[in-house]
Write a protein that holds these residues in place. Structure first.
Motif, short mmCIF file in Angstrom:
data_model
loop_
_atom_site.label_atom_id
_atom_site.label_comp_id
_atom_site.label_asym_id
_atom_site.label_seq_id
_atom_site.Cartn_x
_atom_site.Cartn_y
_atom_site.Cartn_z
N GLU A 51 -23.88 35.76 -3.24
CA GLU A 51 -22.93 36.37 -2.31
C GLU A 51 -23.28 35.98 -0.88
OE1 GLU A 51 -21.58 40.55 -4.05
OE2 GLU A 51 -23.73 40.51 -3.71
N GLY A 52 -22.27 35.98 -0.02
CA GLY A 52 -22.50 35.80 1.41
C GLY A 52 -22.85 34.38 1.82
N ILE A 53 -22.33 33.37 1.13
CA ILE A 53 -22.59 31.98 1.54
C ILE A 53 -21.71 31.65 2.74
CG2 ILE A 53 -22.54 29.57 0.81
CD1 ILE A 53 -22.85 30.50 -2.07
N GLU A 54 -22.35 31.25 3.83
CA GLU A 54 -21.61 31.00 5.06
C GLU A 54 -21.85 29.61 5.64
OE1 GLU A 54 -22.26 34.11 7.86
OE2 GLU A 54 -21.63 35.71 6.49
N THR A 55 -22.85 28.88 5.12
CA THR A 55 -23.16 27.56 5.68
C THR A 55 -23.24 26.53 4.56
OG1 THR A 55 -25.56 27.88 5.52
CG2 THR A 55 -24.47 28.65 7.55
N ASP A 56 -23.01 25.27 4.94
CA ASP A 56 -23.12 24.18 3.98
C ASP A 56 -24.56 24.01 3.52
OD1 ASP A 56 -20.40 23.41 3.89
OD2 ASP A 56 -20.62 22.38 5.82
N ALA A 57 -25.52 24.29 4.40
CA ALA A 57 -26.93 24.16 4.03
C ALA A 57 -27.28 25.14 2.91
CB ALA A 57 -27.82 24.41 5.26
N SER A 58 -26.80 26.38 3.01
CA SER A 58 -27.05 27.35 1.95
C SER A 58 -26.37 26.93 0.66
CB SER A 58 -26.53 28.73 2.37
OG SER A 58 -27.20 29.21 3.51
N LEU A 59 -25.15 26.41 0.77
CA LEU A 59 -24.42 25.95 -0.41
C LEU A 59 -25.16 24.83 -1.13
CD1 LEU A 59 -21.91 25.67 -2.21
CD2 LEU A 59 -20.91 24.22 -0.44
N ASP A 60 -25.64 23.84 -0.35
CA ASP A 60 -26.34 22.71 -0.97
C ASP A 60 -27.63 23.17 -1.64
OD1 ASP A 60 -24.34 21.09 -0.05
OD2 ASP A 60 -25.43 20.48 1.77
N TRP A 61 -28.36 24.07 -0.98
CA TRP A 61 -29.64 24.53 -1.55
C TRP A 61 -29.40 25.28 -2.85
CZ3 TRP A 61 -32.17 28.86 -3.12
CH2 TRP A 61 -33.55 28.78 -3.26
N LEU A 62 -28.42 26.19 -2.86
CA LEU A 62 -28.13 26.98 -4.06
C LEU A 62 -27.65 26.09 -5.21
CD1 LEU A 62 -26.35 29.96 -2.28
CD2 LEU A 62 -28.44 30.16 -3.65
N SER A 63 -26.83 25.07 -4.88
CA SER A 63 -26.35 24.16 -5.92
C SER A 63 -27.52 23.39 -6.53
CB SER A 63 -25.33 23.19 -5.32
OG SER A 63 -24.21 23.88 -4.84
N GLY A 109 -29.44 25.34 -9.10
CA GLY A 109 -28.78 25.66 -10.36
C GLY A 109 -27.97 26.93 -10.36
N CYS A 110 -27.66 27.49 -9.16
CA CYS A 110 -26.81 28.69 -9.10
C CYS A 110 -25.40 28.31 -9.56
CB CYS A 110 -26.77 29.23 -7.67
SG CYS A 110 -25.87 30.77 -7.49
N HIS A 111 -24.79 29.11 -10.40
CA HIS A 111 -23.52 28.75 -11.03
C HIS A 111 -22.31 28.99 -10.14
CE1 HIS A 111 -26.24 29.84 -14.50
NE2 HIS A 111 -25.90 28.59 -14.79
N PHE A 112 -22.29 30.12 -9.41
CA PHE A 112 -21.10 30.48 -8.64
C PHE A 112 -21.51 30.96 -7.26
CE2 PHE A 112 -20.23 31.62 -13.14
CZ PHE A 112 -19.28 30.65 -13.41
N GLY A 113 -20.54 30.94 -6.36
CA GLY A 113 -20.80 31.42 -5.01
C GLY A 113 -19.55 32.05 -4.42
N GLN A 114 -19.76 32.93 -3.46
CA GLN A 114 -18.65 33.50 -2.69
C GLN A 114 -19.15 33.82 -1.31
OE1 GLN A 114 -18.64 37.40 -5.26
NE2 GLN A 114 -17.47 37.87 -3.41
N GLY A 115 -18.24 33.80 -0.37
CA GLY A 115 -18.62 34.04 1.02
C GLY A 115 -17.58 33.46 1.95
N TYR A 116 -17.81 33.64 3.24
CA TYR A 116 -16.83 33.19 4.23
C TYR A 116 -16.65 31.69 4.23
CZ TYR A 116 -16.97 37.89 6.20
OH TYR A 116 -16.87 39.25 6.38
N LEU A 117 -17.63 30.94 3.71
CA LEU A 117 -17.50 29.49 3.65
C LEU A 117 -16.32 29.08 2.76
CD1 LEU A 117 -18.79 26.79 4.51
CD2 LEU A 117 -20.16 26.88 2.41
N PHE A 118 -16.02 29.90 1.77
CA PHE A 118 -14.93 29.58 0.84
C PHE A 118 -13.66 30.40 1.12
CE2 PHE A 118 -19.05 29.61 -1.46
CZ PHE A 118 -19.26 28.24 -1.44
N GLY A 119 -13.80 31.44 1.90
CA GLY A 119 -12.63 32.25 2.21
C GLY A 119 -12.98 33.72 2.34
#
Length: 530
Positions: free
Chosen positions: A472-484, A487-497
């Motif tokens: 939850e709470g993904i707001e930056t591309d850096a966080s997105l890349d690290w979580l991906s 092996g994190c399966h899903f994400g949500q946060g202001y980065l996606f809407g």
């Protein structure tokens, strides 16, 4: 009052006796000096009236005895009456269980203190409400509760400064009227001492009974209209202490009354909003990682207020939970969300939040099934999110409810993982489908190695148990890349809407449908979901 009456009777009787003695001495003096006694003696001798005189004397002695006896009886009755009046006065002004002053006597004392208030405050009221007292009654009986109340009364008496009054106002509520000798520092020390003393265990039938206390402090000041206003101020301060976590003390501030009125207004308006459908479902996209395809939405409540505009859930969900309106709010929200989501792509999962105390409702699964049946929404597309705090309220009731939901085909997600009380035992026994990593961890993964290691451990834990994970709470591309990468399966946060109403979500889904690629679940997660 009774003692003054008794003393007054004693003085009156002494005065009356002295008057009679003086009158008798006066008669004797007149008789001796005027020769009246000699003439009477000659008359009695001449007519031989000695026997009649002796008879009269004996009858007079008997009459005096009767008068004395009657006086003693009357005196005894007066004393008994005064004692009964004193006892009635004590009962009327003291608590029968603890022996402390009761509400009537305490209000009288506050009234006197208020009547003599000057420019500088001379006294203050401490309103004390016991915490965790009800479980003592429920678990150990009312006798144990009475023992606790008596122990609290004794401890308050020991802490009471000279010139103060301690009272039990009713139930588990106590109060102290104390002189202000060292300003707010002295009142602070006294409030802290009260909380510490009451928090000490009470021994009863080889059990240690533990309660706490929250204290509201209000200085008796001229701006208070009367004693009721002083108690109301202390009650507001105590309520603020309860609201902020119990086991503490708060001093009255004038803004507290305004806050309470605003709270009452919010409750009234919220009740109307739930009934009229002013609480609307907004939807925040949940995307697959790293593809960023929309695979679901989380339902978030928004209140469309006629004057204040759109209000976020942080302002009204706690009020709904505390007032018991959360169930109606949740069911209305789920019903509207299911109706909205029927027309969306069939692969989209609809995630809804259920309040912790709703899991104590044995009919929760049946109520949700009724909504699914009414709206025609497939149970397999619904995901119920439960917070960790729900696990500690009643684990068995929660387990039974979750089992019923799973049997319907509903998915179960553990929300805000890492912030509460869940354990490996809970993860194994309650058979969740998904772990949602709290945003407080996600925010710091690129700035704190320690937080990053914790998030990595949660992802690996979920994978090992066959659970999917959502950050939850993904707001930056850096966080997105690290979580991906982890092996994190899903994400949500202001980065996606952000959370959005149905109309906007419809537009987003139209764009997403053009690029959507189905993403298979991990093998273990698929096996669990099926």
């Amino acid at each position: 009052m009774p003692s003054e009456t008794s003393n007054a009777w004693g003085r009156g009787e002494l005065y009356e006796t002295l008057c009679l003695l003086v009158i008798g001495a006066g008669i004797w003096f007149v008789g001796v000096n005027l020769g009246t006694f000699d003439s009477a003696s000659d008359f009695i001798s001449a007519y031989r009236l000695n026997d009649l005189l002796m008879l009269a004397a004996c009858m007079g002695v008997a009459l005096c005895g009767a008068v004395v006896r009657k006086s003693i009886l009357l005196r005894r009755l007066m004393l008994e009456r005064d004692a009964a009046a004193a006892q009635a006065e004590a009962i009327a002004r003291h608590d029968g269980l603890t022996g402390l002053a009761n509400r009537r006597r305490f209000i009288d004392a506050v009234t006197r203190a208020h009547a003599t208030v000057g420019t500088e405050p001379s006294s203050a009221v401490l309103l004390i409400d016991l915490d965790r007292f009800k479980p003592v009654n429920d678990l150990y009986s009312h006798a144990a509760g009475n023992a606790v109340l008596c122990a609290v009364a004794e401890r308050l008496q020991q802490l009471l400064p000279p010139g103060g009054v301690a009272a039990r106002l009713g139930g588990d509520e106590f109060a102290m009227l104390v002189p202000v000798e060292h300003g707010s520092e002295g009142l602070t020390r006294l409030a802290q001492a009260v909380i510490a003393s009451i928090s000490e265990p009470v021994s009863w039938n080889q059990n240690d009974l533990k309660v706490g206390a929250t204290v509201g402090v209000a200085v008796v000041a001229a701006e208070h209209a009367d004693s009721d206003a002083v108690l109301h101020a202390a009650d507001l301060a105590m309520y603020q202490g309860k609201k902020e976590g119990r086991g503490n003390y708060r001093f009255f501030r004038s803004t507290m009354d305004e806050e309470l009125r605003a709270r009452a207004r919010t409750e009234s308006e919220l009740r109307v909003a739930i009934e009229t459908g002013a609480i609307e479902p907004f939807y925040q996209p949940v995307v697959s990682l790293p593809e960023k395809d929309i695979v679901g939405v989380e339902v978030l409540a928004r209140w469309r207020h006629p004057e204040r505009g759109l209000i976020g859930p942080a302002e009204f969900i706690p009020v709904a939970e505390e007032t018991g309106m959360i169930a109606d709010l949740s069911y209305n929200l789920i019903r509207r969300a299911c109706l909205d989501a029927r027309a969306w792509p069939s692969h989209l999962i609809l995630a809804v939040n259920i309040a912790p105390h709703q899991f104590q409702d044995a009919w929760l699964a049946q109520r949700i099934l009724a909504i699914l049946t009414e709206t025609g929404f497939p149970p397999q597309r619904l995901e119920v999110e439960i917070t960790e705090s729900a696990l500690i309220q009643d684990l068995e009731a929660t387990r039974a409810t979750l089992l019923s939901l799973r049997q319907l085909g509903v998915r179960i997600a553990l929300d805000d993982f890492g912030t509460g009380y869940s354990s490996l035992y809970h993860l194994r026994e309650l058979k969740f489908d998904k772990l949602k990593i709290d945003r407080s961890y996600v925010d710091a993964i690129t700035m704190s190695d320690e937080r990053a290691k914790l998030v990595d451990a949660i992802i690996k834990l979920g994978t090992s148990l066959g659970l999917t994970t959502t950050a939850e709470g993904i707001e930056t591309d850096a966080s997105l890349d690290w979580l991906s990468d982890q092996g994190c399966h899903f994400g949500q946060g202001y980065l996606f809407g952000r959370a959005m109403p149905k109309a906007e979500m419809d537009d987003v889904l139209k764009v997403s449908a053009e690029t959507y690629r189905p993403m298979p679940l991990p093998e273990k997660a698929f096996a669990r979901a099926s």
